[in-house]
Design an enzyme around this catalytic site. Structure first.
Site, PDB file in Angstrom:
ATOM      1  N   GLY A 200       0.939  -1.378   0.279  1.00 16.87           N
ATOM      2  CA  GLY A 200       0.278   0.551  -0.152  1.00 16.87           C
ATOM      3  C   GLY A 200       0.600   1.276   0.122  1.00 16.87           C
ATOM      4  O   GLY A 200       0.574   2.404  -0.044  1.00 16.87           O
TER       5      GLY A 200
ATOM      6  N   CYS B 205       1.428 -11.965   2.872  1.00 17.78           N
ATOM      7  CA  CYS B 205       1.802 -13.088   2.570  1.00 17.78           C
ATOM      8  C   CYS B 205       0.745 -13.817   1.990  1.00 17.78           C
ATOM      9  O   CYS B 205       0.191 -14.237   2.213  1.00 17.78           O
ATOM     10  CB  CYS B 205       2.751 -14.230   3.961  1.00 17.78           C
ATOM     11  SG  CYS B 205       3.440 -15.543   3.113  1.00 17.78           S
TER      12      CYS B 205
ATOM     13  N   SER C  16       2.274   3.572  -2.579  1.00 17.33           N
ATOM     14  CA  SER C  16       1.529   4.225  -3.319  1.00 17.33           C
ATOM     15  C   SER C  16       0.090   4.880  -2.811  1.00 17.33           C
ATOM     16  O   SER C  16      -0.020   5.819  -3.629  1.00 17.33           O
ATOM     17  CB  SER C  16       1.336   3.584  -4.801  1.00 17.33           C
ATOM     18  OG  SER C  16       2.842   3.518  -5.418  1.00 17.33           O
TER      19      SER C  16
ATOM     20  N   ASP D   5       7.225   9.035  -5.972  1.00 17.67           N
ATOM     21  CA  ASP D   5       6.720   7.501  -5.811  1.00 17.67           C
ATOM     22  C   ASP D   5       7.989   6.632  -6.408  1.00 17.67           C
ATOM     23  O   ASP D   5       8.647   7.076  -7.600  1.00 17.67           O
ATOM     24  CB  ASP D   5       5.887   6.887  -6.525  1.00 17.67           C
ATOM     25  CG  ASP D   5       5.026   5.513  -6.127  1.00 17.67           C
ATOM     26  OD1 ASP D   5       4.861   5.112  -4.760  1.00 17.67           O
ATOM     27  OD2 ASP D   5       4.401   5.526  -7.019  1.00 17.67           O
ATOM     28  N   GLU D   6       8.310   5.407  -6.220  1.00 15.43           N
ATOM     29  CA  GLU D   6       9.361   4.019  -6.793  1.00 15.43           C
ATOM     30  C   GLU D   6      10.585   4.985  -6.668  1.00 15.43           C
ATOM     31  O   GLU D   6      11.224   5.200  -7.502  1.00 15.43           O
ATOM     32  CB  GLU D   6       8.247   3.872  -8.507  1.00 15.43           C
ATOM     33  CG  GLU D   6       7.358   3.139  -8.803  1.00 15.43           C
ATOM     34  CD  GLU D   6       7.181   1.611  -7.909  1.00 15.43           C
ATOM     35  OE1 GLU D   6       8.060   1.480  -7.081  1.00 15.43           O
ATOM     36  OE2 GLU D   6       5.979   1.257  -7.504  1.00 15.43           O
ATOM     37  N   VAL D   7      11.026   5.106  -5.722  1.00 16.15           N
ATOM     38  CA  VAL D   7      12.257   6.366  -4.978  1.00 16.15           C
ATOM     39  C   VAL D   7      13.788   4.897  -5.438  1.00 16.15           C
ATOM     40  O   VAL D   7      14.222   5.991  -5.348  1.00 16.15           O
ATOM     41  CB  VAL D   7      12.080   6.786  -3.701  1.00 16.15           C
ATOM     42  CG1 VAL D   7      12.297   5.892  -2.631  1.00 16.15           C
ATOM     43  CG2 VAL D   7      13.557   7.985  -3.621  1.00 16.15           C
TER      44      VAL D   7
END
Length: 195
Positions: free
Chosen positions: A20, A145, A22, A88-90
């Site tokens: 979660g 998981c 993003s 985002d997606e650093v």
């Protein structure tokens, strides 16, 4: 969050895929917009899974974003009326991202970054550990998981339904077709004796 009297700080949202990250970044950006603050969102050009010009969560939430190729390109899009800079997606950005984030926070911006803290092997990913170290606030999210239902802190890469090998390339942009959330005990990386 705590009441902060000074402008300029760093928030890191991290965790495994499907935790979660993003979605949380989008939520925080939307809250700033409700508060009549000006926010801009960035993403790396490499992240084109769902959209080239939006940050999109796995559950379909989205916000407009500026795709950039290099960390320092972010500066070209910042204006004085901005209050919040979100990235985002650093983990996919180059090594300059730490300096860029520091400079922005020091200039008085609230900087929110989201990314994977571990790669598919369970090792620290990119610049995220450094960003966590310099951040005022760190939020570590967990998924569930897919193997046993426990809290998942790792990302399992799958190739034809089997765990990817330790020496496979680190970066492979994908979603549920290539990755699953896993706990420590259900995470497997062949040829890595520590796992």
């Amino acid at each position: 969050m705590y009441l902060i009297n000074q402008n300029g700080w760093i928030e890191v949202i991290c965790g495994s895929m499907f935790s979660g990250k993003s979605e949380e970044l989008i939520r925080r950006v939307r809250r700033t917009q409700f508060a009549k603050q000006h926010a801009i969102v960035f993403k790396p050009c490499i992240d084109n899974r769902y959209s080239e010009e939006d940050v999109v969560s796995h559950n379909g939430l989205k916000v407009k974003a500026v795709p950039v190729s290099a960390s320092k390109d972010i500066f070209e899009h910042i204006t004085e009326e901005m209050d919040v800079i979100a990235i985002d997606e650093v983990q996919f950005f180059d090594g300059d991202i730490v300096e860029v984030v520091q400079v922005l926070a020091n200039r008085g911006y609230r900087v929110i970054v989201a990314g994977l803290d571990q790669d598919f092997r369970g090792l620290p990913f990119g610049q995220v550990p450094q960003l966590m170290a310099i951040a005022e606030h760190v939020t570590k999210l967990q998924a569930v998981c897919s193997a046993c239902g426990s809290p998942a802190s790792r990302t399992q890469r799958l190739i034809d339904g089997e765990p990817a090998a330790f020496d496979d390339p680190i970066i492979l942009v994908g979603a549920s077709e290539s990755y699953e959330p896993r706990c420590r005990h259900x995470h497997a990386v062949p040829t890595n004796k520590d796992k």
